[in-house]
Design a protein around this motif. Structure first.
Motif, PDB file in Angstrom:
ATOM      1  N   ILE A 199      63.157  70.255  11.073  1.00 38.71           N
ATOM      2  CA  ILE A 199      62.794  68.826  11.103  1.00 38.71           C
ATOM      3  C   ILE A 199      61.421  68.622  10.460  1.00 38.71           C
ATOM      4  O   ILE A 199      60.462  69.335  10.765  1.00 38.71           O
ATOM      5  CB  ILE A 199      62.785  68.295  12.558  1.00 38.71           C
ATOM      6  N   ASP A 200      61.355  67.640   9.564  1.00 42.63           N
ATOM      7  CA  ASP A 200      60.104  67.299   8.894  1.00 42.63           C
ATOM      8  C   ASP A 200      59.393  66.223   9.729  1.00 42.63           C
ATOM      9  O   ASP A 200      59.628  65.029   9.570  1.00 42.63           O
ATOM     10  CB  ASP A 200      60.429  66.778   7.478  1.00 42.63           C
ATOM     11  N   TRP A 201      58.539  66.684  10.627  1.00 43.26           N
ATOM     12  CA  TRP A 201      57.878  65.774  11.576  1.00 43.26           C
ATOM     13  C   TRP A 201      56.997  64.761  10.849  1.00 43.26           C
ATOM     14  O   TRP A 201      56.921  63.595  11.221  1.00 43.26           O
ATOM     15  CB  TRP A 201      57.046  66.570  12.583  1.00 43.26           C
TER      16      TRP A 201
ATOM     17  N   ALA B 287      57.379  63.527   7.897  1.00 45.79           N
ATOM     18  CA  ALA B 287      58.207  62.480   7.267  1.00 45.79           C
ATOM     19  C   ALA B 287      58.630  61.430   8.301  1.00 45.79           C
ATOM     20  O   ALA B 287      58.678  60.235   8.001  1.00 45.79           O
ATOM     21  CB  ALA B 287      59.442  63.108   6.628  1.00 45.79           C
ATOM     22  N   LEU B 288      58.929  61.880   9.499  1.00 41.41           N
ATOM     23  CA  LEU B 288      59.294  60.939  10.565  1.00 41.41           C
ATOM     24  C   LEU B 288      58.125  60.005  10.880  1.00 41.41           C
ATOM     25  O   LEU B 288      58.285  58.800  11.025  1.00 41.41           O
ATOM     26  CB  LEU B 288      59.700  61.698  11.839  1.00 41.41           C
ATOM     27  N   LYS B 289      56.939  60.607  10.984  1.00 41.97           N
ATOM     28  CA  LYS B 289      55.736  59.822  11.298  1.00 41.97           C
ATOM     29  C   LYS B 289      55.466  58.816  10.177  1.00 41.97           C
ATOM     30  O   LYS B 289      55.183  57.646  10.436  1.00 41.97           O
ATOM     31  CB  LYS B 289      54.558  60.802  11.449  1.00 41.97           C
TER      32      LYS B 289
ATOM     33  N   ARG C  97      57.541  57.520   8.158  1.00 39.78           N
ATOM     34  CA  ARG C  97      58.571  56.469   8.125  1.00 39.78           C
ATOM     35  C   ARG C  97      58.292  55.390   9.178  1.00 39.78           C
ATOM     36  O   ARG C  97      58.847  54.307   9.117  1.00 39.78           O
ATOM     37  CB  ARG C  97      59.948  57.089   8.355  1.00 39.78           C
TER      38      ARG C  97
ATOM     39  N   CYS D 162      54.934  69.272  15.480  1.00 35.06           N
ATOM     40  CA  CYS D 162      55.364  67.999  16.058  1.00 35.06           C
ATOM     41  C   CYS D 162      54.218  67.386  16.870  1.00 35.06           C
ATOM     42  O   CYS D 162      53.917  66.196  16.747  1.00 35.06           O
ATOM     43  CB  CYS D 162      56.592  68.234  16.947  1.00 35.06           C
TER      44      CYS D 162
ATOM     45  N   HIS E 199      66.397  54.525   9.116  1.00 39.10           N
ATOM     46  CA  HIS E 199      67.185  55.671   8.658  1.00 39.10           C
ATOM     47  C   HIS E 199      68.004  55.276   7.428  1.00 39.10           C
ATOM     48  O   HIS E 199      68.573  54.195   7.389  1.00 39.10           O
ATOM     49  CB  HIS E 199      68.127  56.099   9.790  1.00 39.10           C
TER      50      HIS E 199
ATOM     51  N   ASP F 142      67.746  62.596   5.597  1.00 44.92           N
ATOM     52  CA  ASP F 142      66.394  62.170   5.955  1.00 44.92           C
ATOM     53  C   ASP F 142      65.781  63.167   6.935  1.00 44.92           C
ATOM     54  O   ASP F 142      66.474  63.663   7.841  1.00 44.92           O
ATOM     55  CB  ASP F 142      66.441  60.815   6.686  1.00 44.92           C
ATOM     56  N   PHE F 143      64.487  63.411   6.769  1.00 42.65           N
ATOM     57  CA  PHE F 143      63.694  64.152   7.764  1.00 42.65           C
ATOM     58  C   PHE F 143      64.082  65.622   7.921  1.00 42.65           C
ATOM     59  O   PHE F 143      63.776  66.248   8.935  1.00 42.65           O
ATOM     60  CB  PHE F 143      63.753  63.462   9.147  1.00 42.65           C
TER      61      PHE F 143
ATOM     62  N   LYS G  84      63.730  69.475   6.342  1.00 47.03           N
ATOM     63  CA  LYS G  84      63.023  70.310   5.376  1.00 47.03           C
ATOM     64  C   LYS G  84      64.069  71.053   4.550  1.00 47.03           C
ATOM     65  O   LYS G  84      64.962  71.685   5.127  1.00 47.03           O
ATOM     66  CB  LYS G  84      62.157  71.347   6.113  1.00 47.03           C
TER      67      LYS G  84
END
Ligand SMILES: [Mg+2]
Length: 221
Positions: free
Chosen positions: A40-42, A44-46, A48, A80, A208, A213-214, A216
């Motif tokens: 998980i690309d933390w 990228a989540l942040k 977004r 994370c 989303h 998405d999100f 790696k």
């Protein structure tokens, strides 16, 4: 012994799962699926716009009934935490944090010390229950939170029905998992494959866009 059986039996969950199978199949589909949380690309989540992360415990962060993080996942959990700070918490169907089985929060306190993540106190097992405990803990709308867990009928359904982004993981190990959970997991996998191949999609989420998405290196697995 009776108490242990009570902890493992999830009557509300079975009822909710039956409703999903009959009516809202899309609730069982995660927005994103990864082998484990290290994918998980933390950041990228942040970026977004997500504000916090809610983890399941057993087979997502730890082996079943174990209170320490799975050895290869410590680095990702730390990333994370760096991205989301205090806005990382655990929502577990084990006794820890459930008022019914841990009314004084003794198990939740012990788990917080061991994992270094706060444990949300709540009244019902996933997928039952609303997002009130999450809103109280994070101080934001549930749509800005990410639910990460290994079970589609519990973690994913709970997250989707309450408007969270849902990320599912493969189980870390089947060792130590109750026999019934392993059987239900096989059933879930078979249903998911069938529904996905028929074109079913998860519920829409405003932050989303695609199933990649999100993740790696999404092309690597
Ligand atoms: Mg789990």
């Amino acid at each position: 012994m009776i108490a242990k059986l009570g902890q493992r039996f999830n009557a509300a969950g079975i009822g909710s799962a039956a409703r999903v199978l009959l009516r809202d199949r899309s609730l069982m589909l995660p927005h994103v699926h990864v082998p484990d949380i290290s994918w998980i690309d933390w950041r990228a989540l942040k970026e977004r716009g997500f504000a916090g992360v809610v983890f399941d415990k057993d087979n997502t962060l730890t082996a079943p009934y174990v209170a320490t993080v799975w050895p290869t996942l410590g680095e990702s959990l730390e990333e994370c935490r760096k991205c989301f700070g205090e806005n990382v918490a655990l929502l577990s169907n084990s006794a820890a944090g459930l008022y019914q089985f841990d009314p004084a929060g003794v198990e939740a306190d012990a788990l917080e010390k061991s994992l270094g993540i706060s444990v949300i106190r709540h009244g019902s097992k996933k997928p039952a229950g609303n997002a009130d405990a999450l809103k109280k803990r994070f101080g934001c709308d549930a749509s800005l939170l990410v639910m990460v867990g290994d079970r589609h009928l519990t973690d994913v359904v709970y997250g989707n029905k309450n408007g969270l982004l849902t990320i599912s993981t493969e189980p870390l190990t089947l060792k130590g998992e109750p026999f019934i959970v392993t059987r239900v997991r096989r059933f879930e996998d078979a249903m998911l494959r069938r529904w996905k191949s028929s074109g079913l999609k998860p519920p829409p989420h405003s932050l989303h866009t695609t199933e990649f998405d999100f993740i790696k290196d999404p092309g690597c697995w």
